[in-house]
Design a protein around this motif. Structure first.
Motif, PDB file in Angstrom:
ATOM      1  N   PRO A  49      10.682 -14.886   9.070  1.00 41.22           N
ATOM      2  CA  PRO A  49      11.423 -14.103   8.253  1.00 41.22           C
ATOM      3  C   PRO A  49      10.322 -13.258   7.110  1.00 41.22           C
ATOM      4  N   LEU A  50      10.661 -11.819   7.003  1.00 35.28           N
ATOM      5  CA  LEU A  50       9.687 -11.056   6.316  1.00 35.28           C
ATOM      6  C   LEU A  50      10.524 -10.368   5.518  1.00 35.28           C
ATOM      7  N   VAL A  51       9.896 -10.108   4.617  1.00 35.18           N
ATOM      8  CA  VAL A  51      10.412  -8.987   3.283  1.00 35.18           C
ATOM      9  C   VAL A  51       9.487  -7.906   3.296  1.00 35.18           C
ATOM     10  N   GLU A  52       9.689  -6.656   3.523  1.00 32.05           N
ATOM     11  CA  GLU A  52       8.769  -5.419   3.690  1.00 32.05           C
ATOM     12  C   GLU A  52       8.988  -5.022   2.121  1.00 32.05           C
ATOM     13  N   ILE A  53       7.980  -4.539   1.452  1.00 30.99           N
ATOM     14  CA  ILE A  53       8.331  -4.293  -0.164  1.00 30.99           C
ATOM     15  C   ILE A  53       7.470  -2.978  -0.021  1.00 30.99           C
ATOM     16  N   VAL A  54       8.250  -1.852  -0.335  1.00 29.34           N
ATOM     17  CA  VAL A  54       7.763  -0.571  -0.284  1.00 29.34           C
ATOM     18  C   VAL A  54       7.529  -0.197  -1.730  1.00 29.34           C
ATOM     19  N   SER A  55       6.426   0.374  -2.254  1.00 22.14           N
ATOM     20  CA  SER A  55       6.247   0.955  -3.468  1.00 22.14           C
ATOM     21  C   SER A  55       6.659   2.309  -3.688  1.00 22.14           C
ATOM     22  N   GLU A  56       6.855   2.879  -4.678  1.00 20.44           N
ATOM     23  CA  GLU A  56       6.890   4.240  -5.176  1.00 20.44           C
ATOM     24  C   GLU A  56       5.517   4.635  -4.984  1.00 20.44           C
ATOM     25  N   PRO A  57       5.360   6.060  -4.778  1.00 20.92           N
ATOM     26  CA  PRO A  57       4.015   6.813  -4.657  1.00 20.92           C
ATOM     27  C   PRO A  57       3.362   6.969  -6.313  1.00 20.92           C
ATOM     28  N   ASP A  58       3.333   5.586  -7.018  1.00 23.74           N
ATOM     29  CA  ASP A  58       2.885   5.825  -8.299  1.00 23.74           C
ATOM     30  C   ASP A  58       1.750   5.385  -8.547  1.00 23.74           C
ATOM     31  N   ILE A  59       0.740   5.059  -7.638  1.00 19.63           N
ATOM     32  CA  ILE A  59      -0.636   4.597  -7.623  1.00 19.63           C
ATOM     33  C   ILE A  59      -1.466   5.404  -7.705  1.00 19.63           C
ATOM     34  N   ARG A  60      -2.471   5.514  -8.346  1.00 19.81           N
ATOM     35  CA  ARG A  60      -3.413   6.856  -8.379  1.00 19.81           C
ATOM     36  C   ARG A  60      -4.902   6.494  -8.122  1.00 19.81           C
ATOM     37  N   THR A  61      -5.336   5.284  -8.120  1.00 17.72           N
ATOM     38  CA  THR A  61      -6.678   4.938  -7.794  1.00 17.72           C
ATOM     39  C   THR A  61      -6.651   3.671  -6.915  1.00 17.72           C
ATOM     40  N   ALA A  62      -7.823   3.564  -6.251  1.00 22.93           N
ATOM     41  CA  ALA A  62      -8.046   2.419  -5.135  1.00 22.93           C
ATOM     42  C   ALA A  62      -8.034   1.142  -6.148  1.00 22.93           C
ATOM     43  N   ASP A  63      -8.568   1.227  -7.550  1.00 24.74           N
ATOM     44  CA  ASP A  63      -8.469  -0.077  -8.378  1.00 24.74           C
ATOM     45  C   ASP A  63      -6.998  -0.153  -8.735  1.00 24.74           C
ATOM     46  N   GLU A  64      -6.167   0.562  -8.899  1.00 20.61           N
ATOM     47  CA  GLU A  64      -4.806   0.512  -9.256  1.00 20.61           C
ATOM     48  C   GLU A  64      -4.169  -0.200  -8.202  1.00 20.61           C
ATOM     49  N   ALA A  65      -4.384   0.175  -7.024  1.00 23.35           N
ATOM     50  CA  ALA A  65      -3.739  -0.434  -5.686  1.00 23.35           C
ATOM     51  C   ALA A  65      -4.190  -2.051  -5.749  1.00 23.35           C
ATOM     52  N   TYR A  66      -5.566  -2.168  -6.025  1.00 27.16           N
ATOM     53  CA  TYR A  66      -5.912  -3.659  -6.102  1.00 27.16           C
ATOM     54  C   TYR A  66      -5.078  -4.400  -6.917  1.00 27.16           C
ATOM     55  N   ALA A  67      -4.972  -3.820  -8.108  1.00 27.40           N
ATOM     56  CA  ALA A  67      -4.193  -4.510  -9.161  1.00 27.40           C
ATOM     57  C   ALA A  67      -2.852  -4.908  -9.045  1.00 27.40           C
ATOM     58  N   TYR A  68      -2.282  -3.823  -8.266  1.00 25.97           N
ATOM     59  CA  TYR A  68      -0.899  -3.814  -7.868  1.00 25.97           C
ATOM     60  C   TYR A  68      -0.592  -5.175  -6.981  1.00 25.97           C
ATOM     61  N   LEU A  69      -1.597  -5.071  -6.002  1.00 33.09           N
ATOM     62  CA  LEU A  69      -1.511  -6.112  -4.846  1.00 33.09           C
ATOM     63  C   LEU A  69      -1.689  -7.624  -5.573  1.00 33.09           C
ATOM     64  N   THR A  70      -2.596  -7.562  -6.455  1.00 34.75           N
ATOM     65  CA  THR A  70      -2.878  -8.924  -7.126  1.00 34.75           C
ATOM     66  C   THR A  70      -1.673  -9.384  -7.778  1.00 34.75           C
ATOM     67  N   GLU A  71      -1.135  -8.583  -8.587  1.00 34.68           N
ATOM     68  CA  GLU A  71       0.156  -8.791  -9.390  1.00 34.68           C
ATOM     69  C   GLU A  71       1.219  -9.214  -8.568  1.00 34.68           C
ATOM     70  N   LEU A  72       1.686  -8.474  -7.453  1.00 31.18           N
ATOM     71  CA  LEU A  72       2.352  -8.574  -6.620  1.00 31.18           C
ATOM     72  C   LEU A  72       2.461 -10.004  -5.956  1.00 31.18           C
ATOM     73  N   LYS A  73       1.599 -10.194  -5.641  1.00 30.99           N
ATOM     74  CA  LYS A  73       1.373 -11.516  -4.846  1.00 30.99           C
ATOM     75  C   LYS A  73       1.468 -12.652  -5.806  1.00 30.99           C
ATOM     76  N   LEU A  74       0.911 -12.684  -6.967  1.00 29.78           N
ATOM     77  CA  LEU A  74       1.170 -13.596  -8.124  1.00 29.78           C
ATOM     78  C   LEU A  74       2.591 -13.743  -8.448  1.00 29.78           C
ATOM     79  N   ALA A  75       3.323 -12.577  -8.432  1.00 25.60           N
ATOM     80  CA  ALA A  75       5.097 -12.689  -8.676  1.00 25.60           C
ATOM     81  C   ALA A  75       5.615 -13.377  -7.547  1.00 25.60           C
ATOM     82  N   LEU A  76       5.250 -13.131  -6.534  1.00 23.42           N
ATOM     83  CA  LEU A  76       5.811 -13.821  -5.343  1.00 23.42           C
ATOM     84  C   LEU A  76       5.566 -15.309  -5.184  1.00 23.42           C
TER      85      LEU A  76
END
Ligand code: ADP
Ligand code: MG
Length: 496
Positions: A169-196
């Protein structure tokens, strides 16, 4: 047609990069940690012998029919709730058709225009603030198997198919194009993983393929509203690679535009050895998945009552926990962030803080002494020989002035070794703090007799030298003297 993207243009310089802004949207696949697969009773497990975790359905036998696993739906709802999504009362499974050796049915069951969860967001901590990143949707789908290629360097070539993962079983989580830098992408993934992880839906172990990420990125001149043409980068198997690939890709796209070229819409692969992204397929070769509603499954209905039940069972998520740690325990943002890196660590802290009644000293012990000792021992917080309440008890002994910080560290080392409580160790080793005036006076008289020069200095007005004398007394008592009493008694003696 030769596209400009294949023409080599130099990577953008810092000066060129400053004129552009990147736009990034991430697609994250997360494997849900249910016991069985999404449409069959086969175990949902990792690391078993190839092709042992399969039912006839998993291998696409004709005549088999999918049966939806209710546990998977519950997990998908939890994902949606953790990401502040709306949960659709009715969602529809769809067939996504493509051929691949590790997909024996010739199609993947997914969701398309009516996903289980949509219109969400997460708040991502960034340096000096927060940023809200939109979640377009989180939809359910089944995983495919795995192709394993071997011996391509030799004359013999082998390809194997392992279907154990088929139907995981998978969920695919698609983000809005709201991220502006590579560092923000990293921070988003870190927070997403933590929340899950906090939501209890997945361990999100990237090494086991439980979390996989594709990154979409385009660039546009600063100030321009319209998005540029995006490239999708695949093959990103760590958050660090996501960041590095995005940095490379942004510099490539800006360099290309600055050289007079145009970015073409394509899928690119990240090569972690060279640190570059390379074209895999252009839009002309993009799949046409011919989505249509899955005829073998009914529309998925989630009742209000069930949704309420799941909502009520949701644990506290990291963002809420951080906020509460700051407000209720008076912790610094930074400490709250460190303590919520795992649910286990945050639970440990809370129990210890409640026992010690001193959250701030407890943070220092948990993030300092304890984590240091666990690192050295190669242990996880869940394997800590010192329990949370034992650590809390140790901290309370310091707070009550029954042991000095230095003695506490010695006792702590013994607690780590034995798993025994602080009072038990103190009892056994005679490590009680010396608060007996008579005994302290004997120690102090001895210290004063041995340091006549310092005594003279003090009496001559250099009162700061008392620090040295206190230190000598603590040393003489092997750290067991009550430091406050030492201070008072010493001052009396020196001023007598
Ligand atoms: P596709 O149909 O190609 O899969 P989607 O619109 O579904 O594209 O978007 C996929 C991902 O790409 C989403 O995360 C979205 O936020 C992101 N995205 C869409 N357009 C752009 C763009 N111009 N630049 C960067 N990312 C984008
Ligand atoms: Mg997609």
């Amino acid at each position: 047609m030769e596209s400009m993207s294949t023409v080599m243009a130099p990577l953008a310089t810092a000066e060129q990069l400053a004129k552009y802004e990147a736009v990034i949207g991430l697609e994250v696949h997360v494997q849900l940690g249910t016991n069985s697969k999404i449409f069959s009773t086969a175990p949902n497990a990792f690391g078993e012998a190839p092709n042992t975790l399969v039912t006839p359905l998993c291998v696409g036998m004709p005549g088999t029919l999918p049966v939806l696993n209710k546990g998977v739906v519950e997990f998908a709802v939890r994902v949606g709730l953790a990401l502040n999504c709306e949960i659709r009362p009715v969602s529809i499974f769809a067939r996504k058709n493509y051929f691949y050796p590790d997909l024996p049915k010739g199609y993947q069951i997914s969701q398309y225009d009516q996903p289980t969860a949509e219109h969400g967001w997460i708040e991502v901590p960034l340096d000096g603030g927060q940023k809200r990143i939109g979640i377009t949707r989180a939809h359910l789908e089944e995983d495919a198997g795995k192709s394993i290629h071997e011996g391509f360097k030799d004359s013999s070539k082998y390809s194997y198919v392992d279907l154990n993962r088929c139907g995981a079983p998978l969920v695919e989580i698609v983000s809005e194009p709201d991220i502006r830098t590579a560092d923000e992408a990293y921070a988003y993934l870190t927070e997403l993983k933590l929340a899950l992880q906090f939501a209890g839906v997945s361990s999100c172990d990237m090494e086991k393929g439980q979390l996989r990420c594709d990154a979409n990125v385009s660039v546009r001149p600063v100030g321009q509203e319209k998005f540029g043409t995006k490239a999708e980068i695949k093959n990103l198997n760590s958050f660090r690679f996501v960041k590095l690939a995005l940095e490379y890709e942004i510099a490539r796209q800006v360099g290309l535009i600055e050289a007079g070229g145009q970015v073409v819409q394509e899928t690119r692969l990240y090569n972690s050895t060279t640190g570059e992204t390379v074209s895999m397929r252009s839009k002309e070769h993009a799949h046409d998945y011919r989505y249509f509603p899955e005829p073998d499954l009914l529309p998925l209905k989630i009742s209000k009552a069930w949704l309420d039940e799941i909502t009520a069972s949701m644990p506290e998520l990291p963002a809420a926990k951080r906020k509460r740690f700051v407000e209720d325990y008076g912790l610094r943002e930074y400490d709250a962030q460190v303590l919520t890196l795992t649910k286990e660590l945050s639970d440990y802290f809370e129990v210890a803080a409640q026992v010690s009644s001193n959250p701030k000293t407890t943070v220092n012990w948990v993030t300092g002494e304890l984590q240091g000792a666990l690192n050295t021992a190669g242990k996880d917080i869940t394997e800590s020989p010192v329990s949370a309440s034992q650590l809390g008890e140790l901290v309370s002994l310091i707070e009550k002035g029954e042991i000095s910080g230095k003695l506490a560290k010695e006792i702590f080392a013994k607690m780590m070794e034995t798993g025994h409580s602080a009072p038990a160790i103190m009892e056994r080793e005679g490590l009680k703090q010396i608060s007996d005036t008579g005994e302290l006076e004997r120690i102090l008289d001895d210290v004063l007799a041995k340091n006549p020069a310092q005594v003279e200095q003090y009496r001559g007005g250099k009162t700061a030298v008392i620090g040295f004398l206190v230190g000598q007394a603590m040393k003489a008592s092997r750290g067991q003297a009550n430091p406050q009493m030492v201070n008072e008694l010493l001052r009396k003696k020196l001023e007598a």
